[in-house]
Scaffold this active site. Structure first.
Site, PDB file in Angstrom:
ATOM      1  CD  GLN A 139      -2.692  -0.945   2.628  1.00 27.54           C
ATOM      2  OE1 GLN A 139      -2.640  -2.187   3.386  1.00 27.54           O
ATOM      3  NE2 GLN A 139      -3.445  -0.205   3.027  1.00 27.54           N
ATOM      4  CG  PHE A 168      -8.205  -5.546   3.873  1.00 28.15           C
ATOM      5  CD1 PHE A 168      -9.658  -4.961   3.461  1.00 28.15           C
ATOM      6  CD2 PHE A 168      -8.073  -6.852   3.361  1.00 28.15           C
ATOM      7  CE1 PHE A 168     -10.172  -5.581   2.555  1.00 28.15           C
ATOM      8  CE2 PHE A 168      -8.892  -7.437   2.397  1.00 28.15           C
ATOM      9  CZ  PHE A 168     -10.025  -6.618   1.844  1.00 28.15           C
ATOM     10  CD  GLU A 194      -0.877   2.889   6.816  1.00 25.54           C
ATOM     11  OE1 GLU A 194      -1.853   2.458   7.005  1.00 25.54           O
ATOM     12  OE2 GLU A 194      -0.252   3.948   7.352  1.00 25.54           O
ATOM     13  NE  ARG A 220      -7.590   7.520  11.465  1.00 25.36           N
ATOM     14  CZ  ARG A 220      -8.116   8.288  11.039  1.00 25.36           C
ATOM     15  NH1 ARG A 220      -9.592   8.453  11.210  1.00 25.36           N
ATOM     16  NH2 ARG A 220      -7.685   9.057  10.055  1.00 25.36           N
ATOM     17  NE  ARG A 246     -12.854  -1.555   5.122  1.00 27.59           N
ATOM     18  CZ  ARG A 246     -13.460  -2.296   4.004  1.00 27.59           C
ATOM     19  NH1 ARG A 246     -13.239  -3.581   4.036  1.00 27.59           N
ATOM     20  NH2 ARG A 246     -14.320  -1.656   3.179  1.00 27.59           N
ATOM     21  CG  PHE A 275      -4.794   3.584  11.439  1.00 24.39           C
ATOM     22  CD1 PHE A 275      -3.860   2.745  10.909  1.00 24.39           C
ATOM     23  CD2 PHE A 275      -4.570   4.567  11.975  1.00 24.39           C
ATOM     24  CE1 PHE A 275      -2.632   3.079  10.601  1.00 24.39           C
ATOM     25  CE2 PHE A 275      -3.066   5.014  11.911  1.00 24.39           C
ATOM     26  CZ  PHE A 275      -2.274   4.229  11.393  1.00 24.39           C
ATOM     27  CB  THR A 320      -4.124  10.741  12.962  1.00 27.48           C
ATOM     28  OG1 THR A 320      -3.013   9.798  12.612  1.00 27.48           O
ATOM     29  CG2 THR A 320      -5.431  10.218  12.902  1.00 27.48           C
ATOM     30  CB  ALA A 364      -5.824   7.560   6.177  1.00 32.44           C
ATOM     31  CD  GLU A 391      -9.408   3.317   7.464  1.00 36.01           C
ATOM     32  OE1 GLU A 391      -9.363   4.676   7.171  1.00 36.01           O
ATOM     33  OE2 GLU A 391      -8.669   2.908   8.237  1.00 36.01           O
TER      34      GLU A 391
HETATM   35  N1  MTE Z   1     -11.218  -2.652   0.125  1.00 37.44           N
HETATM   36  C1  MTE Z   1     -10.741  -3.639  -0.668  1.00 37.44           C
HETATM   37  N2  MTE Z   1     -11.229  -4.310  -1.617  1.00 37.44           N
HETATM   38  N3  MTE Z   1      -9.412  -4.115  -0.228  1.00 37.44           N
HETATM   39  C2  MTE Z   1      -8.975  -3.557   0.575  1.00 37.44           C
HETATM   40  O1  MTE Z   1      -7.683  -3.918   1.007  1.00 37.44           O
HETATM   41  N4  MTE Z   1      -8.709  -1.654   2.262  1.00 37.44           N
HETATM   42  C3  MTE Z   1      -9.360  -0.982   3.272  1.00 37.44           C
HETATM   43  C4  MTE Z   1     -10.451   0.030   2.319  1.00 37.44           C
HETATM   44  N5  MTE Z   1     -11.155  -0.778   1.563  1.00 37.44           N
HETATM   45  C5  MTE Z   1      -9.454  -2.421   1.387  1.00 37.44           C
HETATM   46  C6  MTE Z   1     -10.594  -1.977   0.816  1.00 37.44           C
HETATM   47  C7  MTE Z   1      -8.641   0.038   3.739  1.00 37.44           C
HETATM   48  S1  MTE Z   1      -7.823  -0.249   5.374  1.00 37.44           S
HETATM   49  C8  MTE Z   1      -8.583   1.263   3.496  1.00 37.44           C
HETATM   50  S2  MTE Z   1      -7.541   2.658   4.677  1.00 37.44           S
HETATM   51  C9  MTE Z   1      -9.016   1.723   2.294  1.00 37.44           C
HETATM   52  O2  MTE Z   1      -9.712   0.903   1.565  1.00 37.44           O
HETATM   53  C10 MTE Z   1      -8.172   2.314   1.534  1.00 37.44           C
HETATM   54  O3  MTE Z   1      -8.476   2.974   0.062  1.00 37.44           O
HETATM   55  P1  MTE Z   1      -9.020   4.453  -0.071  1.00 37.44           P
HETATM   56  O4  MTE Z   1      -8.292   5.341   0.652  1.00 37.44           O
HETATM   57  O5  MTE Z   1      -9.095   4.550  -1.537  1.00 37.44           O
HETATM   58  O6  MTE Z   1     -10.631   4.185   0.598  1.00 37.44           O
HETATM   59  N1  HPA Z   2      -4.807   6.154   8.886  1.00 39.92           N
HETATM   60  C1  HPA Z   2      -3.940   5.244   8.244  1.00 39.92           C
HETATM   61  N2  HPA Z   2      -2.802   5.032   8.208  1.00 39.92           N
HETATM   62  C2  HPA Z   2      -1.962   6.303   8.785  1.00 39.92           C
HETATM   63  C3  HPA Z   2      -2.753   7.116   9.790  1.00 39.92           C
HETATM   64  C4  HPA Z   2      -4.116   6.972   9.823  1.00 39.92           C
HETATM   65  O1  HPA Z   2      -4.837   7.911  10.115  1.00 39.92           O
HETATM   66  N3  HPA Z   2      -1.743   7.791  10.130  1.00 39.92           N
HETATM   67  C5  HPA Z   2      -0.705   7.401   9.863  1.00 39.92           C
HETATM   68  N4  HPA Z   2      -0.875   6.581   9.122  1.00 39.92           N
HETATM   69 MO1  MOS Z   3      -6.196   1.392   6.209  1.00 40.22          MO
HETATM   70  S1  MOS Z   3      -5.890   0.591   7.905  1.00 40.22           S
HETATM   71  O1  MOS Z   3      -5.568   3.088   6.773  1.00 40.22           O
HETATM   72  O2  MOS Z   3      -4.834   0.849   5.253  1.00 40.22           O
END
Ligand code: MTE
Ligand code: HPA
Ligand code: MOS
Length: 782
Positions: free
Chosen positions: A206, A237, A241, A319, A351, A353, A448, A517, A720
Site C-alpha cells: 500500500q 486492509f 501499509e 486514532r 481498516r 486504524f 492523523t 486512511a 474504512e
Molecule cells: N477494499 C478492498 N477491496 N481491499 C482493501 O484492501 N482496504 C481498506 C479499504 N477498503 C481495502 C478496501 C482500507 S484499510 C483502507 S484505508 C481503504 O480501503 C484504502 O483505500 P481508500 O483510501 O481508497 O479508501
Molecule cells: N490512517 C491510516 N494510516 C495512517 C494514519 C491514519 O490515520 N496515520 C498514519 N498512517
Molecule cells: Mo487502512 S487501515 O488506513 O490501510
C-alpha cells in the site's frame, strides 16, 4: 445459497463499472505472482524464530547450505546498509541480531534456485535460543514499563469534578481481540537489479514510498537508486501499509548482493505466522449520566497490544483516542492510551486504524449503563449524538450528520417495528432469541499525521488524444483507479476508453503517502483534478485562438469542441494535435495538500480531519440458545456518502466493510498461547466470514449530503467507516442473550464466538440462571 440483498435509492451520480471488472472476471488482472519472471530469477524464504523472546546462542545453516540449489543464506551480518526497517521508530531489525522478540521474527533469509528448495532449506536451519520471559498481555507490559511511546491523554472539560454531579456512574472494562488481515494475495516482493546498482522492486504494498525508504536504508543506497512499482494488490486492509517493507527489503538485499532477480511470495501459513495484525486492546471505562440520560462524563484507559516493535502502533493509538467518543458529544472526557510492548509480531494498521477499538469501549459503557438502568441503549445513544458546532475532545468542531443519519434510519427502517417484531418473536420462542442493536459511526478523514495529507498526479495527453494518469494511489480492490479515471472524465469530458491508469511507480510519483486512511481517492483525486484542469485550460487557450473566442467561452463536451455554445467541428483529438503543433505542453504534474487541517501535539488539540463520515446501522441477530450458534440476520444502514461518485464501488466497500467488521466481532478468534506462539495459524483454526455468514439482508441507504466539503467531487471517503457498523453485531448478540438470560453478567469481550455465547447462556457458577435454564429446558423437552 444465501445471498446478500442490497436495496438502493435512485441515485444521480455516475454508475461507471469498476475498470478492473473485465480482467478480474477473466483472470487476467496482474498481481505480484503474475509478473513474468526474468531468466535466472532466484527465490527467497525467511527462517523465522520459533521462540517469542530470547538470545540466539547459535545458528546452524550448514545443512541448508549444502543443499543443491541453495545459493546463499543471508543473516544480519550480510546487510550492506542498516539492519533497520522501523518506520515511525527505528526499533525493528530486518533480521534478528542476537536477540529475538517475537515468534516468527526472521533470523535468516535463504535464497535458492526454486521456491521449493528455498522452503526445504529453511527446514534444515536450526537456532539454539536461550529463552527470556515472554509478555503477551498489554496490561502486564504497561505495569513493567514496556511502552513503545509515552502515554497520550486527550482531555476536554473536567471529569474529576463532573462525577459528583452525575446521577448514575458505571465502571467496567472492555476487550477486543486482534484480527488477521487475510488479504487474498499474500505478502511478497520481486527485486530486479539494474545497471549501476539500481534496483527495481515489484511489491504488493500500500506504500510504495515506504518500501523504497526501507529498501534504501537496508541496502545503504540513495532513494533515486530504487524504483518501486505496484500494479494492484489482492487486498491490503492496512496489512500492507507498513508490513510489505520486510519482504521487499529481503529481496532487495539479495538482488543487490547477488546481482540476480530475487522473488519471495509468502505462503499463507508463513504470512499468518510472521505478520502483525489488528491490535488487541484491553480497556477500562467509567461513564456518568445525569437524570435525563445525558452522558456528562467519560473516562477511558486504553491498553494497546503493540507487539514487539512500534510499526504503526503510535499512529493507531492516536486514532483510538480520536474516536474514543465515537458519534457522541460528552462535555467532560479524559482518554488515556498506552502502547504496550509485548512479544507478539508487531501489530499494524487494519481498516479503521484503532478507531474500532476505541468505539467498542464507549459502546460497551453505554450498554452497561442501559442494562443497569433498564432502558434501551438506543435511547442513550440517540440523546447524546454529536451536533453541529459541538466540540470533539481534540478541539475540532463537528459538522454533524449523526442525527440526520439516525433519524433517516428510524424512518426508513421503522426501528419501532423491528423492535416490536423482535419482542413478539422472543415472546413466542424459547430456544431462539433475537436481539437488536443500533450502531452510529463517526470517522475522521485525513491521516492523523498532518504532513501525510499530500499527494501528486502526473497526467500526459498523447498526440493521438489518449491520456495516461499516474498517481500515488494503490489499487487494492477499493476501486480507487476507477475513481481517478472518473475525475479525468469529469474534467476532460472524453470517452473513458481514452484514459489509462498507469501502475503506481516511485519514479513517476515521488514521496507518496501510503494508500490508507480512506483518503486515497480524496488526496490523489484532487491532484488528478488539478493536473487535468491545468491541461484543459491550455487546450482551451489553443481553441480560443483557433476559433477567435474568449477561452472561457470554449467548452469540450463529450469529445467535441464548442465555441460560444456552437459546435466547431473540431474534436478532442484534433485539438490535442493542434496544441502539440503549437508546442503547448500536454503534460502536467500536480501537487495537492489538504488545506485547513492542523494538530498541536503539545496541547492534543487542533483540527486534524478534513471532515467526518457519519452513519447509523440497525442490526438484528438471532441466537440458537441451545447450541450457542447464531446468525446476524440483517444490517440496515444509512450512510453519509456526501455525493457518491460511484455507487457500485461504494456499495461494495460498505458490504465488505460490514462483513469484515462482523467477522472481527463474532468469529475471528486470534489465539496466541502463553509462549507467544500463534495457535490460530491457518484457516482450519481461524474462522473468517464466508458467504453463509453474510447477513441475509444488507440494506444501504444514502444520506445524500452534496455539501461543500473537502472530499473529491463531494464524494466522501468510504473505505474504512463501514467496518465499524459491524461492532453492532456484538451488541445485538448480547441483547439476544439477555433475552434468554436477563440476569446474566456478560463480559465485554469480543469476538463473541459461539463458545462465548454458550458460556454466557449457561453460566455454570450462577445458581439462579442454572435454575432458570433448567426450567426452560423442561419447557422445551417436557
Ligand atoms: N477494499 C478492498 N477491496 N481491499 C482493501 O484492501 N482496504 C481498506 C479499504 N477498503 C481495502 C478496501 C482500507 S484499510 C483502507 S484505508 C481503504 O480501503 C484504502 O483505500 P481508500 O483510501 O481508497 O479508501
Ligand atoms: N490512517 C491510516 N494510516 C495512517 C494514519 C491514519 O490515520 N496515520 C498514519 N498512517
Ligand atoms: Mo487502512 S487501515 O488506513 O490501510
Amino acid at each position: 445459497m444465501v445471498r446478500p440483498v442490497t436495496d438502493f435509492e435512485s441515485f444521480k451520480c455516475g454508475t461507471m463499472k469498476n475498470i478492473d471488472s473485465a480482467t478480474h472476471t477473466r483472470g487476467e488482472s496482474i498481481y505480484l505472482d503474475d509478473i513474468p519472471l526474468l531468466n535466472g530469477t532466484l527465490f527467497g524464504c525467511a527462517y523465522p524464530s520459533a521462540v517469542a523472546h530470547g538470545i540466539i546462542k547459535a545458528l546452524d545453516v550448514s545443512g541448508a547450505l549444502q543443499m543443491e540449489g541453495v545459493v546463499k543464506i543471508f543473516t544480519c551480518k550480510d546487510i550492506t546498509g542498516e539492519n533497520q526497517i522501523g518506520g515511525i521508530i527505528p526499533d525493528e531489525p530486518l533480521l534478528a541480531d542476537g536477540h529475538v522478540h517475537f515468534c516468527g521474527m526472521p533470523i535468516a533469509f535463504v535464497v535458492a534456485t526454486t521456491p521449493e528448495i528455498a522452503r526445504a532449506a529453511v527446514k534444515k536451519i536450526s537456532a539454539s535460543i536461550d529463552p527470556l520471559p515472554v509478555i503477551t498481555d498489554p496490561r502486564e507490559a504497561q505495569r513493567k514499563g514496556e511502552l513503545i511511546v509515552p502515554p497520550r491523554v486527550f482531555k476536554m472539560g473536567d471529569t474529576d469534578s463532573a462525577w459528583a454531579a452525575c446521577e448514575h456512574v458505571f465502571e467496567g472494562s472492555a476487550d477486543t481481540n486482534g484480527q488477521e488481515h487475510l488479504y487474498i494475495e499474500t505478502q511478497g516482493a520481486y527485486a530486479v537489479p539494474g545497471e549501476n546498482n539500481a534496483i527495481k522492486i515489484y511489491s504488493s504494498t500500500q506504500g510504495p514510498t515506504a518500501v523504497q525508504r526501507a529498501v534504501c536504508k537496508v541496502l545503504g543506497v540513495p532513494m533515486h537508486q530504487v524504483e518501486v512499482d505496484v500494479t494492484r494488490l489482492g487486498g491490503g486492509f492496512g496489512g500492507k501499509e507498513d508490513q510489505a517493507n520486510m519482504w521487499a527489503a529481503l529481496c532487495g538485499l539479495a538482488a543487490f548482493v547477488l546481482k540476480k532477480p530475487v522473488k519471495y511470495s509468502l505462503d499463507r501459513v508463513e504470512d499468518m505466522a510472521m505478520t502483525g495484525k489488528r491490535h488487541p486492546y484491553s480497556s477500562d471505562f467509567k461513564i456518568g449520566l445525569d437524570k435525563n440520560l445525558q452522558i456528562t462524563a467519560y473516562e477511558v484507559t486504553l491498553y494497546q497490544n503493540a507487539g514487539a516493535a512500534a510499526d504503526l502502533s503510535p499512529a493507531v493509538l492516536e486514532r483510538s483516542l480520536f474516536h474514543s467518543t465515537n458519534s457522541y458529544f460528552i462535555p467532560n472526557t479524559k482518554a488515556t492510551a498506552y502502547s504496550c510492548r509485548t512479544n507478539l509480531p508487531p501489530n499494524t494498521a487494519f481498516r479503521g486504524f484503532g478507531g474500532p477499538q476505541g468505539m467498542f469501549v464507549i459502546e460497551a459503557a453505554i450498554a452497561m449503563a442501559a442494562e443497569s438502568l433498564g432502558v434501551d441503549a438506543c435511547v442513550i445513544q440517540k440523546k447524546n449524538l454529536i451536533q453541529t458546532g459541538d466540540e470533539f475532545p481534540y478541539g475540532q468542531k463537528a459538522a454533524s450528520e449523526a442525527t440526520a443519519c439516525w433519524q433517516k434510519a428510524e424512518q426508513l427502517y421503522d426501528i419501532e417495528k423491528i423492535k416490536k417484531e423482535t419482542a413478539d418473536f422472543n415472546a413466542g420462542s424459547i430456544v431462539y432469541k433475537k436481539g437488536v442493536a443500533l450502531m452510529p459511526v463517526c470517522f475522521g478523514i485525513s491521516f492523523t499525521k498532518t504532513p501525510m495529507n499530500q499527494a501528486r498526479a502526473l497526467v500526459h495527453v498523447y498526440t493521438d488524444g489518449s491520456i495516461s494518469i499516474s498517481t500515488g494511489a494503490v489499487e487494492m480492490g477499493q476501486g480507487v483507479n476507477t475513481k481517478m479515471l472518473q475525475v479525468a472524465v469529469h474534467v476532460f469530458s472524453v470517452d473513458p476508453s481514452k484514459i489509462r491508469l498507469q501502475t503506481t511507480n516511485t519514479g513517476r510519483i515521488a514521496n507518496t503517502s501510503p494508500s490508507a486512511a480512506s483518503a486515497t481517492a480524496d488526496l490523489n483525486g484532487k491532484a488528478v483534478l488539478m493536473a487535468c484542469t491545468a491541461i484543459l485550460s491550455r487546450l482551451k487557450a489553443v481553441a480560443a485562438e483557433e476559433f477567435k473566442q474568449d477561452a472561457d467561452r470554449i467548452e469540450i463536451k463529450n469529445g467535441e469542441v464548442f465555441a460560444a455554445g456552437k459546435s466547431t467541428g473540431c474534436d478532442w483529438n484534433k485539438l490535442v494535435m493542434t496544441a502539440f503543433l503549437k508546442r503547448v505542453s500536454l503534460s502536467e504534474h500536480a501537487h495537492y495538500a489538504t488545506p485547513v487541517i492542523h494538530f498541536d501535539l503539545t496541547k492534543e488539540k487542533g483540527h486534524p480531519f478534513a471532515y467526518h463520515v457519519y452513519g447509523t446501522a440497525v442490526l438484528v441477530a438471532k441466537v440458537d440458545c441451545l447450541r450457542g450458534i447464531y446468525e446476524i440476520e440483517s444490517v440496515k444502514v444509512v450512510h453519509d456518502f456526501g455525493a457518491s461518485m460511484n455507487i457500485a464501488v461504494d456499495k461494495g466497500q460498505i458490504e465488505g466493510g460490514i462483513v469484515q467488521g462482523i467477522g472481527w466481532m463474532t468469529m475471528e478468534e486470534l489465539v496466541y498461547d502463553a509462549a507467544g506462539v500463534l495457535r490460530s495459524s491457518a484457516l482450519s483454526t481461524y474462522k473468517i466470514p464466508d458467504i453463509y455468514s453474510v447477513p441475509k439482508e444488507i440494506a444501504i441507504h444514502f444520506l445524500d449530503t452534496d455539501k461543500d466539503n473537502l472530499a473529491i467531487l463531494h464524494s466522501k471517503a468510504v473505505g474504512e467507516p463501514p467496518l465499524m457498523y459491524g461492532i453492532g453485531a456484538y451488541f445485538a448478540l448480547r441483547d439476544a442473550i439477555k433475552k434468554f438470560n436477563p440476569s446474566d453478567v456478560i463480559p465485554f469481550s469480543a469476538p463473541m464466538t459461539p463458545e462465548k455465547v454458550l458460556t454466557a447462556l449457561y453460566p455454570v457458577n450462577n445458581k439462579e440462571t442454572a435454575d432458570a435454564v433448567s426450567s426452560k429446558e423442561k419447557a422445551v423437552y417436557g
